[in-house]
Write a protein that holds these residues in place. Structure first.
Motif, PDB file in Angstrom:
ATOM      1  N   ARG A   1     -10.589  -7.379  -3.573  1.00 35.28           N
ATOM      2  CA  ARG A   1      -9.157  -7.510  -3.855  1.00 35.28           C
ATOM      3  C   ARG A   1      -8.580  -8.648  -3.034  1.00 35.28           C
TER       4      ARG A   1
ATOM      5  N   GLU B   1      -6.375 -10.300  -0.486  1.00 31.09           N
ATOM      6  CA  GLU B   1      -5.660  -9.910   0.723  1.00 31.09           C
ATOM      7  C   GLU B   1      -4.665 -11.001   1.099  1.00 31.09           C
ATOM      8  N   HIS B   2      -3.559 -10.599   1.716  1.00 31.16           N
ATOM      9  CA  HIS B   2      -2.518 -11.537   2.123  1.00 31.16           C
ATOM     10  C   HIS B   2      -2.250 -11.392   3.619  1.00 31.16           C
TER      11      HIS B   2
ATOM     12  N   ASP C   1      -4.847  -4.887  11.245  1.00 34.94           N
ATOM     13  CA  ASP C   1      -4.819  -4.405   9.868  1.00 34.94           C
ATOM     14  C   ASP C   1      -3.407  -4.275   9.336  1.00 34.94           C
TER      15      ASP C   1
ATOM     16  N   PHE D   1      -1.883  -6.959   6.878  1.00 38.17           N
ATOM     17  CA  PHE D   1      -2.189  -7.064   5.444  1.00 38.17           C
ATOM     18  C   PHE D   1      -1.078  -6.417   4.639  1.00 38.17           C
TER      19      PHE D   1
END
Length: 335
Positions: free
Chosen positions: A309, A311-312, A331, A334
């Motif tokens: 997927r 991720e940003h 984390d 994200f």
């Protein structure tokens, strides 16, 4: 509000064995006055993405997208007449095959004039001459030494480089808001390439023209682009601001492209091998499952058979199960 906002664009192509996703869930966002680069190997889907934005679609293409917005308007809901109006006034494209895009039975002058919008501020009895002189001016700006005589020629009388210059003049003459340049300096000598890129930079800086620059030459895109999107075999690998992406690449494919840039420091030994990825891009008929870079990726593991997927992290985006330089990130960053 962004000028162009494309979310999860998928292009499926009809083949003998059924539909194949040649472009899979690619997103692209451009603001006004931005130079955005699309980089990748041949067959990565760069030209398909550009043609989908322009609305130049083949009957065998099936375009699916969550969103395709242009200056607040939905491109997916527009009629073909409305899309043609955008092509002529607000969007323009420099095609990769210039000689094949020009009409061989019409003179260059008639084709350039046909593509231009007459100036309504000029009296109607002078518009013909004004458009003719304006066409000469743009041909001269793109590097044609004798524009008056060239306007009387046919496309088959010109070289590939001259046809490319004509295509650029036709694209920029109407001052579009978005200029899509698909390999704009193909088949040109180095001096002319520099002249064309200077012209594109002037259009961007002086007239706030947004430019989508499509090329496989990463070195050129790094020099001129504000943002980069890296494509491979129809999938988006990584995207973000150029300076950050070059300094700190997350995706193995981006790092491999950066390693392939020419080294002018003189530290490389004579006749030493250049760093390359093993293998080649997959064909449309034999696309691998999951991440399409998997068979060539040096960091590939069993998990890569599943599609990663996107991720940003702030204004960076990447699609990889095992990204580089990301172990120290929290984390919670994200989204």
């Amino acid at each position: 509000m962004p000028l162009l906002d494309v979310r999860n664009l998928t292009i499926e192509l009809e083949t003998e064995t059924g539909r194949v996703a040649v472009l899979e869930k690619v997103s692209l966002t451009m603001n006004a006055g931005e130079i955005h680069g699309l980089v990748g190997e041949s067959g990565s889907g760069r030209s398909l993405l550009a043609k989908a934005i322009m609305g130049i679609l083949d009957a065998k293409w099936h375009v699916i997208a969550d969103r395709m917005m242009w200056d607040g308007k939905n491109l997916l809901e527009m009629t073909s007449k409305q899309r043609r109006y955008l092509m002529g006034c607000e969007m323009a494209m420099i095609f990769q095959d210039p000689s094949g895009s020009l009409d061989p039975v019409k003179t260059i002058g008639s084709q350039v004039i046909e593509a231009m919008v007459p100036n309504k501020n000029v009296p109607f009895w002078r518009r013909g001459k004004d458009t003719y002189l304006n066409a000469q001016k743009w041909l001269h700006k793109v590097g044609i030494k004798s524009p008056k005589s060239l306007m009387k020629c046919f496309p088959w009388e010109l070289s590939e480089g001259e046809c490319q210059k004509v295509m650029i003049a036709m694209a920029v003459a109407n001052h579009p808001k978005l200029l899509i340049a698909d390999e704009p300096t193909n088949s040109m000598e180095l001096n002319t390439q520099a002249q064309i890129f200077r012209l594109l930079s002037q259009l961007n800086q002086l007239q706030n023209v947004s430019i989508l620059l499509v090329s496989h030459e990463l070195e050129t895109l790094v020099q001129y682009c504000d943002h980069l999107t890296v494509l491979y075999s129809g999938q988006m690998m990584e995207a973000g601001p150029t300076a950050e992406l070059v300094a700190n690449p997350y995706h193995p494919y981006t790092r491999a492209l950066l390693k392939n840039l020419p080294n002018y420091t003189g530290k490389m030994r004579h006749k030493s091998n250049l760093p390359t990825l093993q293998g080649s891009s997959p064909s449309v008929q034999h696309l691998p499952a999951g991440c399409r870079l998997g068979p060539r990726c040096p960091e590939a593991k069993r998990q890569c058979v599943k599609q990663p997927r996107v991720e940003h992290i702030k204004d960076r985006a990447f699609a990889c199960h095992f990204p580089f330089n990301n172990e120290q990130e929290d984390d919670s960053a994200f989204t």
